[in-house]
Design an enzyme around this catalytic site. Structure first.
Site: not given
Ligand code: SAH
Length: 396
Positions: A211, A227, A249-250, A300, A340
């Site tokens: 980050r 995400f 994000d979803s 991510d 991950c």
């Molecule tokens: N980058 C973030 C962590 C990401 S966690 C950080 O640094 O804190 C993964 C995220 O992806 C979650 O918030 C989840 O709600 C989202 N997510 C999962 N599948 C998704 C999709 N198909 N479209 C959009 N968001 C999604």
């Protein structure tokens, strides 16, 4: 103490200090042991090799606490192991002054099934194996002693507990959570940490350094953060002087938290941030159709391949988002892309990203290899697990 007798030849992975004993390697248990009890691991020839925690319900039938077959696995053992983990973090210069730090990283710290994250004065503990669950009190006492924290909140609600025959357990096991919520400052940005309802223990500490790097690369750039969860990458990008940041994000609650986080940082320019609740797979296509372009894109995603069995479908999903990521970049733009998934190794991930760049028709090169922060060590003999790998690729 009961003895776990291995099948002939099944001690090889133990000689490499791999801490797991799978069901297929176990010949029998001599004596009685309840879930989580300590057993001595013995070869078919009768040589004692290690002390391990017995997990009769799991395919991972035992997890090694010590490769000294005579070690006492008692309160003092856990106090020492917890103190050693905490001391390792204290010795890492990059962690100085950080309010959010992972103190115990399971097998890699010699404590299978134990995760402990410190957020300021609060430690969040996650116990995922029968052995770890049995030693809760000793681990909690060790953490209180080693950190002097005001509270320890247990977040043992991970699905993997089911494989061990353990019920979820959540709540304070020491002290009380601060009234009015918990926040940490990460490299100049204040973030709320929802230890009760957030993902994992409330926050993704493993991405801290990445980050920060995003912030350093963001100046003057138009940024897309896919995400985005609670906005960690987005806020660092704003702090680094991004021209604009679109975050997708979803999850509505995650986006609500992201916006509260933005409000917690009055130094950041709200007018440069845009939040979009959508499925990333669809949103990337829509952005392409609209002719949008970005200078820095972060991908991510959640774990698409928890194990090797899901690797093929997951590879297609990674390919898809990376393909659109490359297509949406301006010349000179940077794609920061992560996985991950334990089921997708480092090499395969690079192949997928390379394939995506090819299909997008861009000339790209890796400018950074991205890993988890140093408070998330990977034991050399430890299974891959869900360790974080990432690539920052710049296009021509
Ligand atoms: N980058 C973030 C962590 C990401 S966690 C950080 O640094 O804190 C993964 C995220 O992806 C979650 O918030 C989840 O709600 C989202 N997510 C999962 N599948 C998704 C999709 N198909 N479209 C959009 N968001 C999604």
């Amino acid at each position: 103490m009961a003895q776990l007798i291995l099948k002939p030849g099944k001690e090889r992975s133990l000689f490499r200090r791999h801490p797991w004993i799978f069901a297929g390697s176990v010949d029998r248990l001599d004596g009685r042991a309840r879930p989580g009890d300590t057993v001595t691991v013995v070869t078919a020839e009768g040589k004692a090799l290690a002390r391990a925690a017995w997990s009769p319900e799991s395919q991972i039938r035992a997890r090694v606490w010590s490769f000294d077959a005579e070690a006492a696995i008692d309160h003092a053992f856990f106090k020492r192991a917890v103190a050693a983990s905490v001391a390792r973090r204290s010795a890492i210069p990059a962690l100085k002054g950080q309010e959010g730090v992972r103190l115990i990283h399971g097998e890699s710290d010699g404590l299978p099934g134990v995760i402990a994250d410190r957020y300021g004065n609060v430690v969040v503990l996650q116990l995922t194996s029968a052995g770890a669950d049995k030693w809760r009190e000793a681990i909690v006492a060790g953490l209180v002693q080693a950190t002097g924290c005001a509270a320890i909140y247990e977040r043992s609600d991970s699905e993997v507990r089911g494989l061990e025959g353990l019920e979820p357990r959540t709540g304070c096991v020491h002290g009380e959570l601060p009234a009015g919520g918990l926040t940490i400052v990460e490299n100049g940005v204040r973030m709320e940490v929802d230890v009760e309802g957030g993902h994992k223990t409330g926050f993704y500490l493993d991405q801290r350094d990445n980050r920060l790097l995003t912030g350093q690369l963001a100046a003057g750039r138009e940024v897309l953060n896919c995400f985005c969860y609670t906005g960690g990458f987005s806020l660092q990008a704003l702090a680094g002087g991004a021209k604009s940041v679109l975050s997708i994000d979803s999850s509505g609650p995650a986006l609500a938290s992201a916006q509260r986080n933005l409000a917690l940082n009055p130094q950041l320019d709200v007018s440069r941030a845009e939040w979009h609740e959508a499925d990333v797979f669809k949103a990337l296509r829509a952005l392409k159709d609209e002719g949008r372009r970005f200078d820095l894109i972060v991908l991510d995603p959640p774990k698409f391949a928890p194990s090797a069995a899901h690797a093929e479908r997951a590879a297609r999903a990674y390919k898809d988002i990376n393909l659109f990521g490359f297509r949406l970049l301006n010349p000179g733009g940077i794609l920061m892309t992560y996985s991950c998934s334990g089921g997708i190794g480092q090499e395969l991930f690079q192949k997928i990203v390379a394939g995506a760049a090819n299909d997008a028709g861009v000339d790209a090169r890796i400018i950074y290899r991205l890993a988890a922060a140093p408070d998330h060590p990977i034991g050399l003999a430890v299974p891959e697990g869900e360790y974080l790998k990432g690539l920052a690729c710049q296009v021509g």
